[in-house]
Structure formats: structure tokens, C-alpha cells
Scaffold this motif. Sequence first.
Motif, PDB file in Angstrom:
ATOM      1  N   PRO A 345      -3.963 -10.209  10.494  1.00 30.95           N
ATOM      2  CA  PRO A 345      -5.019  -9.523   9.727  1.00 30.95           C
ATOM      3  C   PRO A 345      -5.261  -8.065  10.151  1.00 30.95           C
ATOM      4  O   PRO A 345      -6.399  -7.677  10.392  1.00 30.95           O
ATOM      5  CB  PRO A 345      -6.245 -10.396  10.010  1.00 30.95           C
ATOM      6  CG  PRO A 345      -5.996 -10.913  11.391  1.00 30.95           C
ATOM      7  CD  PRO A 345      -4.521 -11.092  11.540  1.00 30.95           C
ATOM      8  N   VAL A 346      -4.191  -7.290  10.258  1.00 31.87           N
ATOM      9  CA  VAL A 346      -4.329  -5.897  10.711  1.00 31.87           C
ATOM     10  C   VAL A 346      -3.784  -4.968   9.631  1.00 31.87           C
ATOM     11  O   VAL A 346      -2.619  -5.065   9.248  1.00 31.87           O
ATOM     12  CB  VAL A 346      -3.549  -5.665  12.033  1.00 31.87           C
ATOM     13  CG1 VAL A 346      -3.774  -4.228  12.534  1.00 31.87           C
ATOM     14  CG2 VAL A 346      -3.950  -6.684  13.092  1.00 31.87           C
ATOM     15  N   LEU A 347      -4.659  -4.071   9.158  1.00 31.38           N
ATOM     16  CA  LEU A 347      -4.293  -3.155   8.072  1.00 31.38           C
ATOM     17  C   LEU A 347      -4.144  -1.743   8.638  1.00 31.38           C
ATOM     18  O   LEU A 347      -5.011  -1.280   9.380  1.00 31.38           O
ATOM     19  CB  LEU A 347      -5.425  -3.174   7.029  1.00 31.38           C
ATOM     20  CG  LEU A 347      -5.200  -2.413   5.738  1.00 31.38           C
ATOM     21  CD1 LEU A 347      -4.141  -3.110   4.880  1.00 31.38           C
ATOM     22  CD2 LEU A 347      -6.513  -2.323   4.942  1.00 31.38           C
ATOM     23  N   SER A 348      -3.060  -1.066   8.279  1.00 29.99           N
ATOM     24  CA  SER A 348      -2.869   0.323   8.736  1.00 29.99           C
ATOM     25  C   SER A 348      -3.151   1.269   7.580  1.00 29.99           C
ATOM     26  O   SER A 348      -2.781   0.984   6.437  1.00 29.99           O
ATOM     27  CB  SER A 348      -1.419   0.542   9.189  1.00 29.99           C
ATOM     28  OG  SER A 348      -1.079  -0.392  10.173  1.00 29.99           O
ATOM     29  N   LEU A 349      -3.778   2.402   7.899  1.00 33.68           N
ATOM     30  CA  LEU A 349      -4.138   3.378   6.854  1.00 33.68           C
ATOM     31  C   LEU A 349      -3.343   4.666   7.014  1.00 33.68           C
ATOM     32  O   LEU A 349      -3.342   5.277   8.078  1.00 33.68           O
ATOM     33  CB  LEU A 349      -5.620   3.745   6.972  1.00 33.68           C
ATOM     34  CG  LEU A 349      -6.656   2.677   6.655  1.00 33.68           C
ATOM     35  CD1 LEU A 349      -8.061   3.236   6.882  1.00 33.68           C
ATOM     36  CD2 LEU A 349      -6.528   2.205   5.218  1.00 33.68           C
ATOM     37  N   LEU A 350      -2.689   5.079   5.916  1.00 33.36           N
ATOM     38  CA  LEU A 350      -1.987   6.362   5.875  1.00 33.36           C
ATOM     39  C   LEU A 350      -2.592   7.165   4.727  1.00 33.36           C
ATOM     40  O   LEU A 350      -3.222   6.592   3.831  1.00 33.36           O
ATOM     41  CB  LEU A 350      -0.497   6.178   5.603  1.00 33.36           C
ATOM     42  CG  LEU A 350       0.299   5.189   6.459  1.00 33.36           C
ATOM     43  CD1 LEU A 350       1.752   5.187   6.008  1.00 33.36           C
ATOM     44  CD2 LEU A 350       0.217   5.541   7.922  1.00 33.36           C
ATOM     45  N   THR A 351      -2.359   8.471   4.723  1.00 35.45           N
ATOM     46  CA  THR A 351      -2.885   9.278   3.620  1.00 35.45           C
ATOM     47  C   THR A 351      -1.769  10.104   2.991  1.00 35.45           C
ATOM     48  O   THR A 351      -0.706  10.283   3.586  1.00 35.45           O
ATOM     49  CB  THR A 351      -3.985  10.249   4.110  1.00 35.45           C
ATOM     50  OG1 THR A 351      -3.409  11.091   5.105  1.00 35.45           O
ATOM     51  CG2 THR A 351      -5.181   9.524   4.673  1.00 35.45           C
TER      52      THR A 351
END
Length: 468
Positions: A345-351
Motif C-alpha cells: 500500500p505505498v503510492l509514489s508521487l511524481l509531477t
Amino acid sequence: MSEIKSRFEALQGATLRLRNSTAAERTAKLKAIWEAIVDRQDDLYEAGAKERSVQPVDIAGELIMVKAEIDFTSKNLAKWIKPKRVKNTMFTMGKTCEIRHQSKGVVLNLPAYNAPTAETFVPMISAMAAGNAIVVKPSEHAPLSAQILEDIIHKALPADEAYVVQGGVEVAQELLSLPFNHIYYTGGNTVGKIVMKAAADHFASVTLEMGGKSPVIIDETANLENAATKVAWGRVMNAGQVCVAPEYVIAHESIADAFSKHVAEKMDALYNSEKTGLENSEFVPRIINDRHTKRIKGLVDDALKKGAEVVFGGGSNDKKRYIEPTILSNMTEDMDIMQEEVFGPVLSLLTYKEKSEVIDLIAKRPNPLALYIYTTNSASAEYFLTNTSSGSAVVNNNCIQAGGNPNLPFGGVGASGMGRAGGYRGFVELSNERSIVHQPLDRFRDFMMQLPPYSEKYTGLVMKGIKK
Ligand code: NAD
């Protein structure tokens, strides 16, 4: 001779009988499977609770997928197995051309642990519908479910049509040494390669249902709150042990902060509604075993060491096989979590700033199993759909493409898999699509112009065909 080999040979002995069985005989067996599942549904709920701390309704979701496949297949099988006449061309003029779907023979099914019931039965329904005998080796990581699945199958089907064998890697390897006609594998890439190599020894066809890093694109027009609810659910459901779960988000820089705040709020609202803390929530499932808990924790630690920041969560408890629903930002490509599937349950955020950066970021990784686009601009959705590749895609939602509609074939592309599951496509996958030509023997239709010495008429006709 080992027990596995002798059981395999018994199944081989039944292949002709099964190949020539009728649609009604096959659907009766599907019905028997369903009745045996219903008989043991409470045991399946209990096993799911013990293995992954999931709720009965989560397992019932798997059962509904199985029922949808059984109902759809039973309704359509008589039509599917009917020989299909196809049109003639100049070269088959006067002949009758048809396709018959014949069974392949004996199919091996190697499911994963995360949805053991659906992964056992969905391929099995297609294999049975196509008239195959089948061997299943359930995942050793979900042993309670595995035993119930064995009981169900052995109760519902004759011993020379289906055989369930329990065990780990050694048993899988013994099975892979046998001359199966088709191998259906659900799991990670490393073992996927082993399966494909073993299949080559016997020219067995393969279906590989694997995973990968499924991206989520959030453009500047997306409905952020709506998207955040769905992404939070998709990432935390089954503690992230879902092959089509959103793995990382690529959000437009103008809304990235707002979006991550929304996801954090939604993770808390959905999974900590009682305010007892996420670790105590009955809705946050557990990781299947210690090894995978440590592996996921290792991915988070590595990312933090390399500069990632925790937006939400970040905790864990090895003893409880618990990984807190987590959001990480400030990601860089050298982090292991940006290369490996988390399956937790680990979400990574990129932009991103320009749309083309999204395409580059996705293309850096192997083809994903799924891709999700959140936008209210249909041109933007089309841009992302046409410039990327994935086994499936959803606009303005996630995970709903898997198992809910037998009209939608399910599967991966490249490193996320090959072949398709479910419905008619699943039936074809496990059939030999045999082309048959019937030559009438009357003198008007039985001619062979192509025999040497070549006539002028024949040469002229072929050459004209090329010019056309
Ligand atoms: P896994 O690769 O560890 O195991 C899958 C099966 O392979 C098990 O039956 C196991 O006993 C067998 N196996 C393990 N090691 C083997 C070896 N050395 N030789 C032969 N067989 C061996 O997979 P997993 O960890 O149980 O499942 C997680 C993976 O499955 C994730 O990558 C996920 O994305 C993927 N998955 C894909 C789908 C899909 O439909 N595409 C569905 C669920 C899971």
C-alpha cells in the motif's frame, strides 16, 4: 513413478474424451464447481481473514468474478464450440472452410496468492469450457485457501479431469518438467521467465498474467477529490496486493500538492473511519508473509535514504505483517521503488509540466499491466491513451477493468504478460483454433491448377493477383 507424474498421465488419458464432450456436459461441470464453491464459501472467508485480514465481502468479490465467468461461459459455450464457417477467397473457391475450437489437452494453472480463488477458477473455467484436463498448484503462500480450493475441485470433478497438488517451488518445478500443452501462470516476472523457458522444452503455449508498475496520470483538469478517493481505494485495497493497483502517480505540477493532500485525506477517511488508527483498522489488510513485508519496508527505506519524503503514513509493524498506507513524494529514478513493483500500500508521487514528460516517464519502465488517466478533457485522455501502451486502461477510475465484465479480455503486454483471460477470449486462449478445409470431389470444384508443369493460365492468374 511419482504421484504427480502418474496423475498427469491419467489426465492425458482423458483428453480425447474431454475434447469430444458436449457444451452441456462441460457446463454441468462448471455448475458443479460453483455449487462446491458455495458449500465452502464460509471457509474461504475464514481463510482470507487469517491469511490477509480481508473481510468476507472482499472474498465474496472474488466469488462474484468466478460466478460471472461461469454464467457467461455457460450461456455462450454452445455457440462458441460450434464450427464456424468462414468466407472463401479465390484460392479456396469451391471448398468449405471452417474453424473448430478444439481443446489443447492438459493445462497447468499456477496462480499467485493475492486473490487465490479468482486466480484458480477464472483460468480453470476457460480451460474446462475448451475441453481441457487441468492441474492446479495453488500458491504455497496462501495455504489455508489452497487446501479449500483443492477440496472444492476434487469434490466437483472426476480425478482424471482435474488434479490439485499442493507445494512450493520444488513441486512447481516438477510440474514444469512435464509435457503440458498449455501453462497458465499468474505471478511475478522472475518466475514468469522460468515458466516460459520450461514451456519451450515441450512447445507448450503460455498465458502469463504478471504485474508491473501501473501509472496514474492526473492532469490539470481532473476532478481531484473524485480521483483521490479512487486512487486511495485502489492503492490500499488488499493492502496493495492487487496486480492492477495504481503504483505511482504522475500529476500536473499545478495540482500535484492539492492532489496529494486529497489522497492523504481519503486514505484516512476510508481506512481510519473509526479513528482507532490505521494499524487497528479492520479495513487495512495484512501483507501475505514476513518476506514480502520486509521487502516492501525495504523499498520504502531505500526511497527515504535517497531523498523521498513521507506525505502520509510511512509506518510498519513486522510482527503484524503491517505496512501503513503510505504516500511518498520527491521521488528519483535511482530509488528501487521506482523500478520494482511494490505490491503493497505505498503510492509514489511524481509531477510533470508538459504532457510529453508523462510519456517519457512511462516509457522508461517496462509496459505496465494497467494505466489510469484522470481528466475532464477528452482530448487529453486520447493523447495519453494513444501515446502509451498497457494491458488495459481506465479513464477516471482504477481497477474496475479486472474481472467485472467477461466481454473485456484481461491481460498484459510485454513484461506485464501475454495472452488474455476471461469470456470468449479466455476460451480461445485455451483452445486450438483449428482451420479445416473440406474439398468436394466433383469435377467442377476439385481442380488443382497449381500442379507443374505450370500452365499459362495458372501463371497468368497468380501474376495478375500480385499486380492487383
Ligand atoms: P510468484 O511469482 O512468487 O509465484 C507464482 C507461482 O509461481 C506460485 O504458484 C509459485 O509456487 C510458483 N513459483 C515460485 N517460484 C518458482 C520457481 N522458482 N519455479 C517455478 N515456480 C515457482 O508470484 P506471487 O508473488 O505469488 O504473485 C505476485 C505477482 O503476481 C505480482 O507481480 C502481481 O502483479 C502478479 N499478479 C498478476 C495478476 C494478473 O492477472 N496479471 C494477478 C495477480 C498477481
